[in-house]
Write an enzyme that holds these catalytic residues in place. Structure first.
Site, PDB file in Angstrom:
ATOM      1  CG  ASP A 458       2.661  21.041 118.351  1.00 51.35           C
ATOM      2  OD1 ASP A 458       1.655  20.420 118.729  1.00 51.35           O
ATOM      3  OD2 ASP A 458       3.025  21.068 117.162  1.00 51.35           O
TER       4      ASP A 458
HETATM    5  C1  LAN Z   1      -3.007  17.353 112.873  1.00 48.55           C
HETATM    6  C2  LAN Z   1      -3.257  18.793 112.925  1.00 48.55           C
HETATM    7  C3  LAN Z   1      -2.415  19.550 113.891  1.00 48.55           C
HETATM    8  C4  LAN Z   1      -1.050  18.944 114.070  1.00 48.55           C
HETATM    9  C5  LAN Z   1      -0.012  19.900 114.686  1.00 48.55           C
HETATM   10  C6  LAN Z   1      -0.456  20.504 116.001  1.00 48.55           C
HETATM   11  C7  LAN Z   1       0.249  21.052 113.724  1.00 48.55           C
HETATM   12  C8  LAN Z   1       1.283  19.131 114.879  1.00 48.55           C
HETATM   13  O1  LAN Z   1       2.302  19.987 115.296  1.00 48.55           O
HETATM   14  C9  LAN Z   1       1.086  17.899 115.704  1.00 48.55           C
HETATM   15  C10 LAN Z   1       0.091  16.941 115.034  1.00 48.55           C
HETATM   16  C11 LAN Z   1      -1.272  17.568 114.722  1.00 48.55           C
HETATM   17  C12 LAN Z   1      -2.075  17.621 115.997  1.00 48.55           C
HETATM   18  C13 LAN Z   1      -2.076  16.734 113.726  1.00 48.55           C
HETATM   19  C14 LAN Z   1      -1.980  15.268 113.707  1.00 48.55           C
HETATM   20  C15 LAN Z   1      -2.656  14.526 112.548  1.00 48.55           C
HETATM   21  C16 LAN Z   1      -3.961  15.169 112.107  1.00 48.55           C
HETATM   22  C17 LAN Z   1      -4.933  15.158 113.263  1.00 48.55           C
HETATM   23  C18 LAN Z   1      -3.633  16.615 111.721  1.00 48.55           C
HETATM   24  C19 LAN Z   1      -2.645  16.749 110.585  1.00 48.55           C
HETATM   25  C20 LAN Z   1      -4.956  17.074 111.157  1.00 48.55           C
HETATM   26  C21 LAN Z   1      -5.530  15.830 110.419  1.00 48.55           C
HETATM   27  C22 LAN Z   1      -4.668  14.621 110.862  1.00 48.55           C
HETATM   28  C23 LAN Z   1      -5.518  13.343 111.018  1.00 48.55           C
HETATM   29  C24 LAN Z   1      -4.598  12.162 111.303  1.00 48.55           C
HETATM   30  C25 LAN Z   1      -6.334  13.102 109.758  1.00 48.55           C
HETATM   31  C26 LAN Z   1      -7.035  11.794 109.680  1.00 48.55           C
HETATM   32  C27 LAN Z   1      -6.165  10.807 109.021  1.00 48.55           C
HETATM   33  C28 LAN Z   1      -5.707   9.686 109.585  1.00 48.55           C
HETATM   34  C29 LAN Z   1      -4.462   9.060 109.089  1.00 48.55           C
HETATM   35  C30 LAN Z   1      -6.416   9.036 110.717  1.00 48.55           C
END
Ligand code: LAN
Length: 731
Positions: A458
């Site tokens: 996305d």
């Molecule tokens: C994110 C941030 C962006 C988010 C979107 C683009 C909004 C979504 O549509 C797809 C997934 C994604 C890229 C995403 C995946 C998981 C993230 C990276 C996070 C929520 C930001 C932080 C999170 C990450 C996993 C935090 C660390 C924690 C762990 C469990 C490793």
């Protein structure tokens, strides 16, 4: 050298101040990389004055004049843009704090401590201030995220951070937090990740950590549970975890460590049954209890395999291969790494392997600064190294929806945004893509920036939409030529799953049964990629837009992709008419995207049962005051929950965008929502921060502060274009 260490600790303690001088903080944006700087030197401070965005992030007054009160939604967009324009960073994007999760700062600070990375007094001071400000008002603990109740995970780790930055254990905040920690059972009741960090630090024994065998990396790739098949975040966390677990590595013992062994536990440290507490966990932390299968495997690994069958040559090969994979990740991201958990963990591995003076460790120390942020409360850790490309794409789209892309007033701002997206497009696949199990990424955009460089379905879609929209607007240059647009499309087309849906970073590489091996306890849905309505719908809208402008490029495949994706989106609709959101809260967020994607192929309220039911769902949740207010509990439980503090502007904007995209025929409810958003706009054009907006892995919330600008303006702008003559206020 113990004595030397102690000096270091006490010196730090002495340097902890009440507060830093907030007029000395600056945020530097270098090509989309953010670092915060504290200018102790008066001359330097004078040469580098604070900007609007510095002051805004820091919560300092901007002293902006009041704008003429908006009478129409379009005026409100213009006022919003007046304000938002001031926050655009030099490289053309918008930055923001990206906090919420309360386990990220501990990853960074503990990794600093065990690698003896000096912590400047101003950093220590503001970390302390942030955690003090965020302690739970009643019990003084910390939760999984800023709005959650106190957990052992949050409390034990953040207590440790405060001790590392130099707070005295007798400080009233610490006394209170410790009492809560002990009431919750102490650190023996912490989840797996915390136990791992404590073992690394040497404030717990390794026996309390459930097995994390790096040997799994040696399995042949066809094995259905090989880690390469796991969700990218989990395999990137498992990798360093497995390396240090295997080494049984621990930090050098210091007075602080000896003292924490007393503070973190209810029991006497020497009497703790470490192995016996491997599965001890407070129910509050236990969002996803381990399955019988995982418990059996863990028991076998810990009691039979590790003591009797773990053979040295295999251990060595596994550790070597794990280190090699860590190094490939370093090379691919220039030591930034995927996110705020794996990065700090990798740094400790490199320290353990190559020592303090290695380039890799020093580069990690440098780059860890890009995960930190300063707000009015102090210094916190962001969930990623920023939200650069993502927020910029939505900002552009909001202006487009308001019909303002051709207005010369906003051209400089939009041109800068376009240049940013041009600069941030990923131009090549990573080196040895297959070897390090990476997904094709040429032509993609990441969520944050190209340095991090992980494509997400996305994120590619939203950025691509923004680029196409701008480049097709008269007066804008074509910075990204067709070949590069096609690269993005080629990558996007790799994202479809057999059932038509799309996932986040990669198509799923293993079945959902893999969730049975979820060992983290505090999160749900982490083991593999799932199907996400938000991701699927974003790809559909991007492909639809592309297809309109380039009807010949891979036309049949694109049409087929869209058809199958939309068919899947329809099956994902819940009986109540909404869609479950995994990355924003919750049904409101995903329903907006779903309705938008249906509209992009011409399905709206008038001709589509699905669009109609989606609208009815949203309408049924509208509040008396015209707003919407879904609460994050919905993400945890899978059922709609109202926020106790009432309507939220972001939530209201999402619902309105969904309704308007679906051509909901009744204007009254929409008008009421628009009025609420306008009423909440401040005289200087901004909107204030309200409840948290985002989520991941069902249980952890995360902030998207720019949503209060991008989605509000998008809703207002859409309304203005759709109903140019409708008055919101009668005067
Ligand atoms: C994110 C941030 C962006 C988010 C979107 C683009 C909004 C979504 O549509 C797809 C997934 C994604 C890229 C995403 C995946 C998981 C993230 C990276 C996070 C929520 C930001 C932080 C999170 C990450 C996993 C935090 C660390 C924690 C762990 C469990 C490793």
């Amino acid at each position: 050298s113990n004595a030397g260490d102690e000096d270091h600790t006490t010196k730090r303690a002495r340097m902890l101040e009440t507060k830093t001088d907030y007029t000395r903080w600056r945020m530097r944006d270098e090509g989309g990389c953010h670092t915060w700087h504290y200018l102790e030197d008066d001359e330097a401070a004078k040469k580098w004055p604070q900007t609007y965005y510095d002051k805004y992030y820091l919560g300092l007054p901007l002293d902006l004049p009041d704008l003429p009160k908006a009478k129409t939604p379009l005026d409100a967009v213009r006022n919003g843009l007046e304000f938002f324009e001031k926050l655009q960073l030099p490289s053309g994007h918008w930055g923001c704090e990206y906090g919420g999760p309360m386990f990220l700062l501990p990853c960074i600070v503990i990794s600093w401590y065990v690698t003896k990375t000096p912590i400047p007094w101003y950093v220590a001071t503001e970390i302390k201030n942030y955690l003090f400000a965020r302690a739970h008002p009643e019990d003084g603990g910390w939760g999984l995220h800023i709005e959650g109740e106190s957990t052992v995970f949050g409390t034990s780790l953040n207590y440790t951070v405060l001790r590392i930055v130099g707070v005295d254990p007798d400080h009233p905040v610490m006394v209170k937090a410790r009492a809560t920690l002990h009431k919750l059972g102490g650190a023996t009741h912490a989840p797996h990740w915390a136990k791992w960090w404590f073992a690394v630090m040497g404030v717990a024994e390794w026996d309390i950590v459930n097995p994390v065998p790096p040997e799994l990396w040696l399995l042949p790739d066809w094995v259905p549970f090989h880690p390469w098949r796991w969700w990218v975040h989990i395999r990137q966390v498992f990798l360093p975890m497995s390396y240090l677990w295997s080494k049984g590595w621990r930090a050098e013992e210091t007075d602080l460590i000896r003292s924490l062994r007393k503070e973190l536990y209810v029991e006497d440290y020497d009497k703790i049954d470490w192995a016996g507490n491997r599965n001890t966990i407070n129910p509050i932390d236990n969002y996803h209890p381990k399955t019988w299968l995982l418990n059996t495997i863990n028991w076998f690994l810990a009691n039979i395999w590790k003591p009797y069958f773990r053979v040295k040559p295999l251990v060595e090969r596994a550790e070597e291969w794990a280190m090699k994979l860590i190094e490939m990740e370093n090379e691919n991201t220039d030591h930034l790494d995927l996110a705020t958990v794996s990065g700090p963990m990798n740094m400790v591995c490199l320290y353990a392997c190559y020592g303090p003076d290695s380039y890799a460790v020093r580069r990690h120390q440098e780059r860890s600064a890009e995960f930190l942020w300063v707000n009015r409360e102090g210094m916190l850790a962001n969930g990623t190294n920023g939200v650069q490309c993502w927020d910029t794409a939505f900002a552009v789209q909001a202006i487009m929806d308001a019909g303002l892309t051709e207005d010369p007033r906003w051209r400089p701002m939009l041109l800068k945004a376009l240049k940013f997206l041009d600069d941030q497009q990923i131009r090549d696949n990573v080196k040895d893509q297959e070897k390090c199990y990476r997904q094709q990424r040429k032509g993609a955009w990441a969520f944050s920036n190209k340095d991090q460089g992980y494509a997400v379905s996305d994120c590619v879609s939203e950025a691509l939409k923004a680029v196409i929209i701008l480049q097709k607007t008269p007066g804008f240059p074509t910075l990204i030529d067709d070949r590069r647009i096609f690269d993005a499309i080629d990558t996007l087309l790799t994202y479809q799953n057999p059932n038509g849906s799309c996932s986040s970073y990669e198509p799923p590489r293993a079945g959902k049964w893999m969730e049975m091996l979820n060992a983290a306890e505090v999160f749900g849905n982490i083991m593999v990629e799932y199907e996400y309505p938000e991701c699927t719908t974003a790809v559909v809208t991007a492909l639809s837009l592309f297809h309109k402008h380039w009807p010949d490029y891979r036309a049949a495949e694109i049409e087929r992709f869209i058809e199958r994706a939309v068919a899947w989106i329809k099956t994902a609709q819940k009986p109540h008419g909404g869609w479950y959101g995994s990355w924003g809260i919750c049904f409101t967020y995903a329903t907006m995207f779903a309705l938008e994607s249906l509209a992009s192929i011409g399905e709206t309220y008038a001709n589509s049962e699905h669009a109609r039911r989606g609208c009815e769902f949203l309408i049924s949740k509208q509040r008396e005051d015209g707003g919407w207010s879904e609460h994050y509990k919905a993400c945890e439980t899978g059922e709609y929950h109202e926020h106790p503090t009432g309507s939220q502007v972001v939530m209201t904007a999402w619902a309105l965008i969904g309704l308007m995209k679906a051509q909901y025929p009744h204007i009254e409810p929409i008008k009421k929502g628009i009025r609420l958003i306008m009423d909440r706009q401040q005289p200087n054009g901004e909107w204030l921060q309200e409840a948290i907006e985002g989520v991941f892995n069902k249980s952890c919330m995360i902030s998207y502060p720019n949503y209060k600008f991008t989605f509000t303006m998008k809703a207002l702008g859409m309304f203005a274009r759709k109903y140019p003559d409708v008055k919101i206020y009668d005067d």
